[in-house]
Design an enzyme around this catalytic site. Structure first.
Site, PDB file in Angstrom:
ATOM      1  N   ARG A  77      43.035  -9.947 -49.319  1.00 48.01           N
ATOM      2  CA  ARG A  77      43.794 -11.145 -48.945  1.00 48.01           C
ATOM      3  C   ARG A  77      44.773 -11.586 -50.018  1.00 48.01           C
ATOM      4  NH1 ARG A  77      42.261  -9.791 -44.049  1.00 48.01           N
ATOM      5  NH2 ARG A  77      40.142 -10.468 -43.476  1.00 48.01           N
ATOM      6  N   ARG A 146      37.197   1.467 -44.872  1.00 51.55           N
ATOM      7  CA  ARG A 146      36.582   0.395 -45.654  1.00 51.55           C
ATOM      8  C   ARG A 146      35.233   0.847 -46.218  1.00 51.55           C
ATOM      9  NH1 ARG A 146      36.211  -4.342 -41.395  1.00 51.55           N
ATOM     10  NH2 ARG A 146      35.382  -5.501 -43.185  1.00 51.55           N
ATOM     11  N   LYS A 176      27.617  -5.870 -46.343  1.00 48.23           N
ATOM     12  CA  LYS A 176      27.907  -6.093 -44.924  1.00 48.23           C
ATOM     13  C   LYS A 176      28.135  -4.744 -44.240  1.00 48.23           C
ATOM     14  CE  LYS A 176      32.791  -7.183 -45.811  1.00 48.23           C
ATOM     15  NZ  LYS A 176      33.801  -8.248 -45.867  1.00 48.23           N
ATOM     16  N   HIS A 177      27.769  -4.638 -42.936  1.00 47.46           N
ATOM     17  CA  HIS A 177      27.332  -5.676 -41.998  1.00 47.46           C
ATOM     18  C   HIS A 177      25.964  -5.249 -41.485  1.00 47.46           C
ATOM     19  CE1 HIS A 177      31.786  -5.504 -41.951  1.00 47.46           C
ATOM     20  NE2 HIS A 177      31.764  -6.814 -41.764  1.00 47.46           N
ATOM     21  N   HIS A 189      35.501  -7.740 -33.449  1.00 43.45           N
ATOM     22  CA  HIS A 189      36.481  -8.823 -33.357  1.00 43.45           C
ATOM     23  C   HIS A 189      36.966  -8.995 -31.910  1.00 43.45           C
ATOM     24  CE1 HIS A 189      36.760  -7.794 -37.666  1.00 43.45           C
ATOM     25  NE2 HIS A 189      37.102  -9.054 -37.832  1.00 43.45           N
ATOM     26  N   ASP A 259      28.354 -13.191 -39.697  1.00 43.31           N
ATOM     27  CA  ASP A 259      29.772 -12.879 -39.614  1.00 43.31           C
ATOM     28  C   ASP A 259      30.413 -14.024 -38.818  1.00 43.31           C
ATOM     29  OD1 ASP A 259      32.179 -11.588 -39.938  1.00 43.31           O
ATOM     30  OD2 ASP A 259      31.506  -9.678 -39.109  1.00 43.31           O
TER      31      ASP A 259
END
Length: 340
Positions: A77, A146, A176-177, A189, A259
């Site tokens: 981010r 990832r 995670k996860h 998502h 999450d």
């Protein structure tokens, strides 16, 4: 502004922009709130984000937990003024190629974890939601690169180095996860993924990183995946997964984050209040509600969601405690050697 003295709440939410507005302040002072997650829209520069974080810290005592997703690769981010961290799969590929030089790769991974944590701590962030412990089995999925590796044993080795680097800088790690997102193709998502394997199959594969690293992780984040052979409820909403398996069987004693409850995969839990209630009853210490300010307001109006005494101590353990830093020379060498 005088700080409000109140214990941690059980909700983590986000803020709207580059600085706090009246709605942000109102929400952050609500007793249900215990943490803030920052996104790319909250970042313009190091100076700006430090000012934003200082403003958040000025609101409450104890200060709210401040987090960000700074995994590396496509999930980083904060970029300008921060080291660009490669996708974790790049380290897995280097490890496979290294042969007798595998320890050099692990040293690079350790230094990367340390540098990522160090740069965030300097700005006032308590922790990054990292590392991903999902198996990298399907490169085209939401997890994809990832993940450190498709092989659980190698993933554990590489992730250990990364976590140890974070810890060296004074940042706690969040795996995670749980119990593992690597075998499904669907993106939680956008939909609720389905994994029909048995618990024995999941335990022998996806859960291995969480089992092996349980004492190195201060926190775990749940997966919004349907594992009907284990429990019809998603892990986020399942006391079977969180209390019986993660707590009692695995022996994990740290913080459990849900999450984001606004993700499509979690909508099977009902409205936002019902989702939060289910997650907390199942064993989540803190629930994330992100990118939907009307949902945040609806949840806060239904509160307060207070942290238990056990959860409170787990929250305190997530506060950053700056320790060692890479030397300027080591940092320059690392940046030069990182895969591009």
């Amino acid at each position: 502004m005088t700080k409000i003295l109140q214990p941690f709440g059980a909700v983590m939410l986000d803020v709207e922009g580059l600085s706090l507005n009246e709605n942000d302040i109102r929400r952050l002072q609500d007793p249900s709130v215990g943490g803030v997650i920052l996104f790319a829209r909250n970042f313009e520069s190091r100076e700006q984000v430090v000012n934003l974080i200082d403003g958040i810290r000025a609101l409450r005592e104890p200060e709210l937990l401040i987090a960000v997703d700074q995994e590396g690769g496509r999930v980083q981010r904060f970029k300008d003024g921060f080291t660009r961290i490669p996708p974790m799969a790049e380290f897995g590929a280097l490890y496979d190629q290294a042969g007798e030089d595998a320890e050099e790769v692990l040293a690079m991974v350790h230094a990367t974890g340390q540098l990522m944590a160090e740069e965030l701590i300097e700005c006032g962030v308590d922790f990054s939601f990292a590392p991903v412990l999902d198996l990298g089995l399907h490169h085209e999925t939401v997890i994809g690169n990832r993940a450190f590796h498709a092989n659980a044993e190698k993933l554990i080795t590489i992730a250990t180095a990364f976590i140890d680097g974070m810890t060296a800088a004074g940042m706690q790690a969040t795996g995670k996860h749980f119990p593992g997102h690597g075998h499904v193709l669907a993106d939680s998502h956008l939909e609720t993924p389905l994994d029909t394997r048995s618990l024995d199959e999941i335990r022998a594969d996806d859960m291995q990183p969480f089992i092996a690293l349980k004492d190195k992780l201060a926190a775990v984040m749940t997966a919004h995946i349907n594992f009907p052979a284990v429990d019809p409820a998603l892990p986020t909403f399942s006391s079977r997964w969180l209390r019986e398996i993660l707590r009692d069987e695995v022996g994990f004693k740290g913080l459990i984050f849900s999450d984001d409850l606004t993700m499509h995969g979690a909508l099977v839990g009902g409205n936002i209040v019902e989702r939060a209630d289910l997650a907390i009853e199942a064993g989540c210490d803190m629930v994330l509600v992100c990118n939907d300010h009307s949902a945040m307001d609806e949840l806060l109006a239904a509160g307060p969601y207070r942290a238990s005494s056990q959860s409170h101590h787990r929250f305190l353990s997530m506060k950053a405690r700056p320790t060692t830093k890479l030397s300027r020379a080591d940092k320059a060498q690392l940046i030069k050697s990182l895969p591009s």
